[in-house]
Design a protein around this motif. Sequence first.
Motif: not given
Length: 65
Positions: A9, A17, A34-36, A47-48
Amino acid sequence: MLTNTNKVEIKLYFGELEPVVRWCERNCSGEWAYEQLEPAGNLAGEYEFYFEQEKDLVAFTVWKV
């Protein structure tokens, strides 16, 4: 779909980004995503990043975190 993922994270400010995504495209040998979690605005977003290969996670961590 990523399996056996390693994740990290990070916080990124608005506009940060895209360079991180480009770095992953150039340097990761396995799949990544990735995930927001929290969008960037006046404050940093969360973000992860997920990496299939541990060596990509280590390289990313040394570079960014």
